[in-house]
Scaffold this active site. Structure first.
Site, mmCIF file in Angstrom:
data_model
loop_
_atom_site.group_PDB
_atom_site.id
_atom_site.type_symbol
_atom_site.label_atom_id
_atom_site.label_comp_id
_atom_site.label_asym_id
_atom_site.label_seq_id
_atom_site.Cartn_x
_atom_site.Cartn_y
_atom_site.Cartn_z
ATOM 1 N N GLU A 30 0.871 -1.215 -0.027
ATOM 2 C CA GLU A 30 -0.009 -0.010 0.186
ATOM 3 C C GLU A 30 0.841 1.154 -0.001
ATOM 4 O OE1 GLU A 30 -2.150 -0.351 3.618
ATOM 5 O OE2 GLU A 30 -2.953 -2.321 3.114
ATOM 6 N N LYS A 81 2.297 4.481 1.490
ATOM 7 C CA LYS A 81 2.429 5.191 2.768
ATOM 8 C C LYS A 81 2.071 6.476 2.825
ATOM 9 C CE LYS A 81 5.390 4.926 6.805
ATOM 10 N NZ LYS A 81 5.199 6.111 7.553
ATOM 11 N N ASP A 92 1.227 10.064 3.888
ATOM 12 C CA ASP A 92 1.891 11.210 4.569
ATOM 13 C C ASP A 92 1.029 12.105 5.325
ATOM 14 O OD1 ASP A 92 3.825 12.249 6.100
ATOM 15 O OD2 ASP A 92 5.043 13.191 4.486
ATOM 16 N N TYR A 108 -6.807 1.775 6.227
ATOM 17 C CA TYR A 108 -5.768 0.964 5.521
ATOM 18 C C TYR A 108 -5.660 -0.449 6.619
ATOM 19 C CZ TYR A 108 -3.024 4.204 8.127
ATOM 20 O OH TYR A 108 -2.442 4.951 9.024
ATOM 21 N N LYS A 130 10.927 3.180 3.013
ATOM 22 C CA LYS A 130 10.797 4.571 3.073
ATOM 23 C C LYS A 130 11.759 5.125 1.940
ATOM 24 C CE LYS A 130 10.252 7.023 6.647
ATOM 25 N NZ LYS A 130 9.371 7.739 7.193
ATOM 26 N N CYS A 150 20.098 48.381 -6.909
ATOM 27 C CA CYS A 150 20.531 47.086 -7.514
ATOM 28 C C CYS A 150 21.978 46.610 -7.346
ATOM 29 C CB CYS A 150 20.296 47.519 -8.872
ATOM 30 S SG CYS A 150 20.756 46.097 -9.919
ATOM 31 N N CYS A 173 24.010 46.988 -10.529
ATOM 32 C CA CYS A 173 24.433 48.428 -11.307
ATOM 33 C C CYS A 173 24.165 49.442 -10.341
ATOM 34 C CB CYS A 173 23.571 48.368 -12.390
ATOM 35 S SG CYS A 173 21.745 48.874 -11.952
ATOM 36 N N CYS A 201 14.777 46.672 -10.274
ATOM 37 C CA CYS A 201 15.922 47.829 -10.398
ATOM 38 C C CYS A 201 15.460 48.663 -11.617
ATOM 39 C CB CYS A 201 17.144 46.892 -10.907
ATOM 40 S SG CYS A 201 18.320 48.237 -11.887
ATOM 41 N N CYS A 228 21.590 48.602 -16.496
ATOM 42 C CA CYS A 228 21.890 47.381 -15.687
ATOM 43 C C CYS A 228 22.271 46.262 -16.281
ATOM 44 C CB CYS A 228 20.697 47.024 -14.619
ATOM 45 S SG CYS A 228 20.976 45.670 -13.552
HETATM 46 S S1 IVH Z 1 -0.420 0.335 8.752
HETATM 47 C C1 IVH Z 1 0.444 -1.889 12.694
HETATM 48 N N1 IVH Z 1 -0.758 1.196 6.527
HETATM 49 O O1 IVH Z 1 2.340 5.255 8.847
HETATM 50 C C2 IVH Z 1 0.449 -1.011 11.438
HETATM 51 N N2 IVH Z 1 0.139 2.732 8.167
HETATM 52 O O2 IVH Z 1 4.963 4.402 10.433
HETATM 53 C C3 IVH Z 1 -0.230 0.179 11.314
HETATM 54 N N3 IVH Z 1 0.638 4.966 7.429
HETATM 55 O O3 IVH Z 1 1.195 5.351 11.882
HETATM 56 C C4 IVH Z 1 0.071 0.895 10.356
HETATM 57 N N4 IVH Z 1 -0.142 4.755 5.415
HETATM 58 O O4 IVH Z 1 0.235 6.714 10.280
HETATM 59 C C5 IVH Z 1 -0.321 1.395 7.700
HETATM 60 N N5 IVH Z 1 -1.069 2.153 4.091
HETATM 61 C C6 IVH Z 1 -0.692 2.290 5.489
HETATM 62 C C7 IVH Z 1 -0.256 3.508 5.909
HETATM 63 C C8 IVH Z 1 0.209 3.708 7.370
HETATM 64 C C9 IVH Z 1 0.646 5.631 6.101
HETATM 65 C C10 IVH Z 1 1.117 5.695 8.689
HETATM 66 C C11 IVH Z 1 0.475 5.336 9.664
HETATM 67 C C12 IVH Z 1 1.515 4.865 10.674
HETATM 68 C C13 IVH Z 1 2.484 4.943 10.132
HETATM 69 C C14 IVH Z 1 3.611 3.999 10.879
#
Ligand code: IVH
Length: 677
Positions: free
Chosen positions: A126, A128, A130, A235, A322, A416, A419, A434, A439
């Site tokens: 999935e 991640k 932010d 998720y 990451k 400036c 110049c 300017c 210039c």
């Molecule tokens: S699963 C026990 N799935 O990442 C596992 N986390 O560093 C629970 N996050 O605190 C997390 N997308 O805020 C999971 N598809 C995803 C995610 C996700 C973002 C964040 C979440 C978590 C942090 C873990």
């Protein structure tokens, strides 16, 4: 008595009908909310939706006792709180272990298999997201509580705020009791728009979409949260009895319940597929409308998950891959100013070099004075730097907690750096400029404009030749053009005797251009060819214009404050005065010919169709040279309509109004180009 009973039952009937309609409307609205906010695929127009919504609001107002908390009208409710209650998570909200390369992903897989002594039955990947982790608790399908992650064991009760997020259903499609987890986030675009608004209101900016989402969720007043464009992806299952054996099935089940699940979920047989997915998204993260900081890899089989268990901190069955950081911290060693080709001064932060998202960054534009102030970036500050994909690095925000008091505020220079001419910033503008015409930073563009068609119209002196002249240091300001010699030109590439001669003749001829052209050529800010003509006709000589005060200028009907200021600034600059002096010494005309030579003064022309031998531009130039004016549409005030081949409706209109019509020959006669028969 009997009557009263009948009346009562009548009310009951009405109540029931209202209740049925209310429930139907709610179902419809929930369905359309789901299509719009969860699936992003609406079926009805906003207006149709608004109608349903308004009807529901009206009914609920008429029957307040039928109002229920799961009604779509009840998202924003209640007064602002003074603090958030704390919530102890029944199942801790763990964090994830991080991996940074493919090797680590492979060892993750082998470690798991060693632990349970059998192959892993597939992985789910999935994105991640932010944002901010939240948990949502549904009781018999009703959203009853939501909380932040907090320290993983105890979070804050932000139910009222979460209810305002339209992609969080207040009622699931099945009456199940379940706790799910997800990420609240803000789309990048929405974040930028929000910051833009805040900038305009002079409010502090959010550093990134994540902070904006977090800041919005932690509002004590749910009305504020409601006004922020937040969204969610669910998720993970928290607690709940569900008849599924894999995580992948769970995610599908979430969707069936009406929860919003990210579409980029993928199932892989082995870790090599996972690696491919990670590689793909590391490359394509910018294609998404929201920020991700990696990929989450989860063991698909729930039983295998169970057997792998978790440590105090994180599950063993999942890992985060990451991406290289897009944001890092470094120091602002200095803030310098760069002068662009158009004279705009741009503050530039010189940074202690750092690696961000795969490349070393040592400078970042701060755009303009206001942005420096708004972000409050100072020389010596530690700052957050962000580089999103191929995008240019940006100073996000200073880290104020690291200030020592030694930091210095940036000041836009008054003169400036390239110049020494005065720097001005006009009211209502963010750019500082300017005003120096010599210039060096502005030289090239300024010269190209000077010699152009609209300016002194020097044939054979286009951008390429200008560049050659500047590179050879033969020309440092427009006045130098008039000192060029045959030898100078012959020393340049691609110049022969003939072309050098031609150019010198063209330059010589340009000395005779009227003042209006010279004014246009000088490129005074806000003075284009039309304004230049107005000024030239009013003041007649460069000298008079140069001596005009702000008041004198404002007395000219077409001239406003902005133009007047620009003109005063221009002539006040000693550098410009020197150039004008030298232009005069070179014999460049500084007068506007008198109207006597302008037989068409005050006459208005409209052109339609194509003339056999002249382009539209040529005709306009010929008419204007004689004081006439060319406008776009025919009215009673039009003096002549010039008609060529394939004329448009203007021709008919001219006939209707009985306005004199001229063909090419008649026009040329009127202009005095040919003798009248
Ligand atoms: S699963 C026990 N799935 O990442 C596992 N986390 O560093 C629970 N996050 O605190 C997390 N997308 O805020 C999971 N598809 C995803 C995610 C996700 C973002 C964040 C979440 C978590 C942090 C873990």
């Amino acid at each position: 008595m009997v009557l009263k009973d009948r009346q009562l039952s009548l009310w009951d009937d009405q109540d029931e009908a209202a209740e049925r309609e209310i429930e139907k409307l709610r179902e419809q609205i929930r369905y359309h909310d789901y299509l719009y906010y969860v699936l992003d695929a609406p079926e009805i127009s906003d207006a149709e939706y608004d109608e349903l919504y308004a009807r529901l609001v009206a009914l609920e107002e008429a029957y307040p006792h039928l109002r229920t908390p799961d009604s779509p009208t009840q998202r924003v409710g209640g007064a602002a709180a003074s603090s958030f209650a704390s919530v102890t998570h029944r199942l801790p909200m763990l964090s994830l272990n991080n991996t940074f390369d493919h090797g680590e992903l492979r060892s993750f897989a082998t470690r798991l298999e060693r632990m349970i002594q059998e192959p892993i039955h597939g992985f789910v990947t999935e994105l991640k997201i932010d944002g901010l982790a939240v948990t949502l608790f549904y009781e018999e399908g009703q959203f009853v509580r939501g909380a932040t992650r907090g320290d993983g064991f105890t979070g804050e009760d932000i139910t009222a705020n979460l209810r305002t997020i339209r992609s969080i259903p207040l009622k699931l499609k099945e009456p199940v009791t379940i706790e799910v987890r997800g990420e609240v986030y803000m789309d990048r675009r929405e974040f930028e728009a929000l910051n833009e608004q805040r900038m305009q209101k002079g409010e502090p900016l959010f550093a990134n979409p994540r902070n904006a989402a977090a800041g919005s969720l932690r509002q004590l007043d749910p009305k504020v949260t409601a006004s922020r464009p937040l969204d969610i992806f669910v998720y993970q299952l928290g607690i709940g009895d569900v008849p599924y054996t894999t995580h992948y099935e769970l995610l599908n089940y979430f969707k069936e319940l009406g929860l919003r699940v990210n579409p980029h979920v993928q199932l892989h047989r082995d870790i090599e597929g996972v690696i491919e997915y990670c590689g793909y998204w590391a490359e394509h993260r910018q294609d998404l409308s929201y920020d991700i900081d990696g990929v989450v890899v989860k063991v698909n089989d729930l039983q295998q998950q169970q057997r792998l268990g978790h440590t105090a901190k994180s599950p063993r069955w999942a890992v985060a891959f990451k991406f290289p950081a897009q944001e890092v911290t470094t120091r602002v060693e200095d803030i310098i100013v760069q002068v662009g080709r158009t004279g705009v001064l741009t503050p530039l932060a010189l940074l202690t070099p750092v690696e961000v998202a795969g490349s070393v960054v040592s400078r970042a534009s701060l755009h303009n004075e206001d942005i420096v102030r708004q972000k409050d970036v100072r020389i010596g500050d530690w700052v957050l730097i962000r580089k999103a994909g191929d995008v240019i690095p940006e100073v996000v925000a200073p880290i104020k907690s690291r200030r020592t008091g030694e930091e210095k505020e940036f000041m836009m220079p008054t003169h400036c750096p390239a110049c020494g001419a005065k720097v001005v910033r006009e009211a209502g503008e963010v750019a500082s400029r300017c005003v120096g015409k010599a210039c060096p930073a502005q030289l090239l563009e300024g010269l190209v404009h000077f010699t152009s068609r609209a300016g002194m119209d020097i044939e054979g002196l286009g951008p390429k030749v200008v560049e050659q002249l500047v590179a050879a240091k033969l020309v440092q300001d427009p006045a130098d053009l008039y000192n060029l010699t045959r030898e100078d030109l012959l020393g340049l590439e691609r110049f022969g005797t003939k072309s050098a001669e031609n150019l010198l003749v063209a330059i010589e001829q340009s000395k005779g251009q009227p003042l209006s052209r010279l004014l246009t050529a000088l490129g005074i800010r806000h003075v284009g060819s039309t304004t230049a003509r107005v000024l030239a006709r009013h003041f007649r000589s460069l000298d008079k214009l140069a001596q005009a005060t702000q008041e004198d200028l404002l007395a000219v009907p077409e001239i406003g404050e902005k133009i007047a200021n620009a003109i005063v600034d221009f002539f006040a600059e000693p550098q410009n005065q020197r150039i004008l002096q030298r232009l005069q010494e070179a014999g460049v005309n500084q007068l506007e010919p008198e109207e006597e030579g302008q037989p068409l003064a005050g006459k208005t022309f409209v052109l339609t169709g194509t003339l056999p031998d002249y382009s539209r531009e040529q005709v306009v130039a010929m008419i204007e040279a004689r004081g006439g004016k060319v406008t776009g549409s025919v009215s009673r005030k039009t003096d002549y309509v010039v008609v060529g081949d394939r004329p448009g409706s203007k021709y008919t209109r001219a006939q209707e109004l009985g306005i004199p019509i001229l063909n090419q020959e008649e026009l040329l006669a009127l202009l005095g180009v040919i003798e009248e028969e």
